[in-house]
Design an enzyme around this catalytic site. Structure first.
Site, PDB file in Angstrom:
ATOM      1  CG  ASP A   1      -2.023   0.939   1.203  1.00 19.51           C
ATOM      2  OD1 ASP A   1      -3.165   0.515   1.416  1.00 19.51           O
ATOM      3  OD2 ASP A   1      -1.781   2.142   0.932  1.00 19.51           O
TER       4      ASP A   1
ATOM      5  CB  ALA B   1      -2.921   8.105  -7.978  1.00 22.91           C
TER       6      ALA B   1
ATOM      7  CB  SER C   1      -6.650   8.294 -10.508  1.00 19.86           C
ATOM      8  OG  SER C   1      -7.616   7.320 -10.820  1.00 19.86           O
TER       9      SER C   1
ATOM     10  CB  SER D   1      -1.983  14.499 -13.474  1.00 20.75           C
ATOM     11  OG  SER D   1      -3.206  14.968 -13.961  1.00 20.75           O
TER      12      SER D   1
ATOM     13  CD  GLU E   1      -7.567  17.479 -13.856  1.00 14.90           C
ATOM     14  OE1 GLU E   1      -7.956  18.330 -13.041  1.00 14.90           O
ATOM     15  OE2 GLU E   1      -8.099  17.309 -14.966  1.00 14.90           O
TER      16      GLU E   1
ATOM     17  CE1 TYR F   1      -5.262  12.234  -9.448  1.00 12.91           C
ATOM     18  CE2 TYR F   1      -5.421  14.128 -10.912  1.00 12.91           C
ATOM     19  CZ  TYR F   1      -5.000  12.847 -10.668  1.00 12.91           C
ATOM     20  OH  TYR F   1      -4.300  12.159 -11.634  1.00 12.91           O
TER      21      TYR F   1
ATOM     22  CG  HIS G   1      -3.275   8.715 -20.462  1.00  9.11           C
ATOM     23  ND1 HIS G   1      -2.935   9.806 -19.690  1.00  9.11           N
ATOM     24  CD2 HIS G   1      -2.968   7.630 -19.731  1.00  9.11           C
ATOM     25  CE1 HIS G   1      -2.434   9.388 -18.543  1.00  9.11           C
ATOM     26  NE2 HIS G   1      -2.460   8.069 -18.530  1.00  9.11           N
TER      27      HIS G   1
HETATM   28  P1  GDP Z   1     -10.335  14.687 -15.485  1.00  7.64           P
HETATM   29  O1  GDP Z   1      -9.893  15.620 -16.568  1.00  7.64           O
HETATM   30  O2  GDP Z   1      -9.207  13.925 -14.888  1.00  7.64           O
HETATM   31  O3  GDP Z   1     -11.176  15.344 -14.456  1.00  7.64           O
HETATM   32  O4  GDP Z   1     -11.189  13.548 -16.239  1.00  7.64           O
HETATM   33  P2  GDP Z   1     -12.775  13.243 -16.324  1.00  7.64           P
HETATM   34  O5  GDP Z   1     -12.931  12.301 -17.470  1.00  7.64           O
HETATM   35  O6  GDP Z   1     -13.309  12.806 -15.010  1.00  7.64           O
HETATM   36  O7  GDP Z   1     -13.451  14.656 -16.663  1.00  7.64           O
HETATM   37  C1  GDP Z   1     -13.121  15.370 -17.824  1.00  7.64           C
HETATM   38  C2  GDP Z   1     -14.039  16.579 -17.965  1.00  7.64           C
HETATM   39  O8  GDP Z   1     -15.357  16.136 -18.249  1.00  7.64           O
HETATM   40  C3  GDP Z   1     -14.159  17.462 -16.707  1.00  7.64           C
HETATM   41  O9  GDP Z   1     -14.054  18.801 -17.109  1.00  7.64           O
HETATM   42  C4  GDP Z   1     -15.563  17.173 -16.196  1.00  7.64           C
HETATM   43  O10 GDP Z   1     -16.166  18.269 -15.500  1.00  7.64           O
HETATM   44  C5  GDP Z   1     -16.289  16.921 -17.512  1.00  7.64           C
HETATM   45  N1  GDP Z   1     -17.553  16.176 -17.365  1.00  7.64           N
HETATM   46  C6  GDP Z   1     -18.775  16.581 -17.791  1.00  7.64           C
HETATM   47  N2  GDP Z   1     -19.708  15.682 -17.472  1.00  7.64           N
HETATM   48  C7  GDP Z   1     -19.068  14.676 -16.805  1.00  7.64           C
HETATM   49  C8  GDP Z   1     -19.523  13.459 -16.220  1.00  7.64           C
HETATM   50  O11 GDP Z   1     -20.696  13.124 -16.237  1.00  7.64           O
HETATM   51  N3  GDP Z   1     -18.564  12.670 -15.624  1.00  7.64           N
HETATM   52  C9  GDP Z   1     -17.231  13.023 -15.602  1.00  7.64           C
HETATM   53  N4  GDP Z   1     -16.337  12.217 -15.034  1.00  7.64           N
HETATM   54  N5  GDP Z   1     -16.796  14.196 -16.144  1.00  7.64           N
HETATM   55  C10 GDP Z   1     -17.692  14.993 -16.731  1.00  7.64           C
END
Ligand code: GDP
Length: 326
Positions: A56, A80, A82, A127, A129, A151, A181
């Site tokens: 862990d 992570a 994530s 990342s 992010e 995060y 990705h």
């Molecule tokens: P992140 O870039 O690591 O946050 O990857 P995500 O795939 O979780 O989200 C990518 C983008 O999609 C973010 O800007 C979210 O706000 C947007 N988004 C819009 N609708 C959704 C949803 O229903 N689920 C998720 N996960 N993201 C969403």
């Protein structure tokens, strides 16, 4: 035979990286967390030749034990908590695993290496992010970091700790700043997979509505299989360094919906998709687009899968899963 140890081996990147390293003749070891972790079976099925160890990221002695048991030449720290949205409600555990877990792994590697701190090469999964409220477009290795979620803050800590161990101890430690990705192995909580699974279900008549959050955010989405190749190339360099991996293209969530729905013959999704505040975030990363020039020039790395092909690949995979289940 070179040996590698991977944390986060049960995730999307861990599986692709295991396949890549096995194909290159590596002996591959992975750390799996927890008692009866159901993802252990996923790893066993996908990459049966991998050696698994229990450990862990929050437990330093378990990491030291895994290093002693595997004697790796390369360590890939992909483990992570994530999911960005989850990190607001679980800021402490995200910090412990995604942030302090990096320090634990670096410290375990340093102790394991003894007199020669660069004996084991270290990769940290950083990342895009970390760029958050972007201070430059496109984002590159030198762009000021401005994270927008617990995060993102934890990833910034891990990134700087990796650089600090490189500079303090002369470790061969690299930080890969990877833009989003994706793949058919992406977890269903991420937006690309949520969309591909839902579009497949809608096409098969199993679902009639898709509830989403912010449709205006823009991301630089590539194929995970290309990105693990970049990780490996970083560790084959004479010295550790920081590299952005990205496609250099950005698309909105609306573009993602356009491509996914069009692939199943639906050109107007406005009557199917509904927005709901439950999927909105307290702070959003509005725009990500990466400049991977350094990786291209130094590593000879380039992505091979376009955005359209990636989305269609994911929808096709989820359609095939549904049809096989029938
Ligand atoms: P992140 O870039 O690591 O946050 O990857 P995500 O795939 O979780 O989200 C990518 C983008 O999609 C973010 O800007 C979210 O706000 C947007 N988004 C819009 N609708 C959704 C949803 O229903 N689920 C998720 N996960 N993201 C969403």
């Amino acid at each position: 035979m070179p040996r590698a140890l991977i944390t986060g081996i049960t995730g999307q990147d861990g599986l692709y990286l295991s396949e890549l390293l096995l194909s290159k003749g590596y002996e591959v070891h992975g750390i799996v967390r927890g008692q009866n972790n159901p993802r252990r079976a996923v790893v066993r099925r996908a990459v049966p030749d991998v050696h698994l160890h229990t450990g862990d990221l929050t437990d330093l002695s378990s990491l030291i034990r895994a290093l002693g048991a595997s004697h790796p030449d390369e360590v890939y720290n992909l483990g992570a908590v994530s999911f960005v949205a989850y990190s607001w409600d679980n800021a402490r555990v995200t910090t412990d695993v995604t942030g302090n877990g990096v320090l634990n792994m670096l410290e375990a590697v340093r102790l394991h290496c003894g007199d020669d701190p660069s004996r084991v090469r270290f990769y940290q999964a950083s990342s895009s992010e970390m760029f958050g409220k972007v201070q430059e477009v496109p984002q590159r290795e030198t762009t000021l970091l401005w994270p927008r979620s617990p995060y993102g803050v934890a990833k910034v800590y891990g990134h700087y700790m990796t650089i600090n161990y490189r500079e303090s101890y002369g470790m061969h430690a690299s930080s890969g700043i990877l833009f989003n990705h994706e793949s058919p192995r992406r977890g269903p909580e991420f937006v690309t997979r949520k969309v591909s699974m839902s579009v497949a279900r809608i096409a098969e008549g199993l679902q009639d509505e898709l509830v989403m959050g912010n449709l205006d955010a823009q991301r630089d989405w590539g194929f995970a299989g290309d990105y693990v190749e970049g990780m490996w190339r970083m560790l084959q360099q004479p010295r550790g360094d920081d590299y952005v991996l990205a496609t250099g293209e950005t698309h909105s969530i609306r573009d993602l919906l356009d491509v996914a729905f069009a692939h199943v013959g639906i050109d107007d999704w406005s009557g199917i998709v509904r927005q709901d505040p439950q999927f909105m975030r307290p702070a959003e990363v509005d725009l990500l687009i990466g400049d991977a020039a350094k990786a291209r020039e130094t590593l000879g790395w380039a992505p091979t899968v376009s955005f359209d092909r990636l989305v269609r690949m994911m929808v096709d995979h989820d359609l095939a899963l549904l049809r096989a289940a029938r």
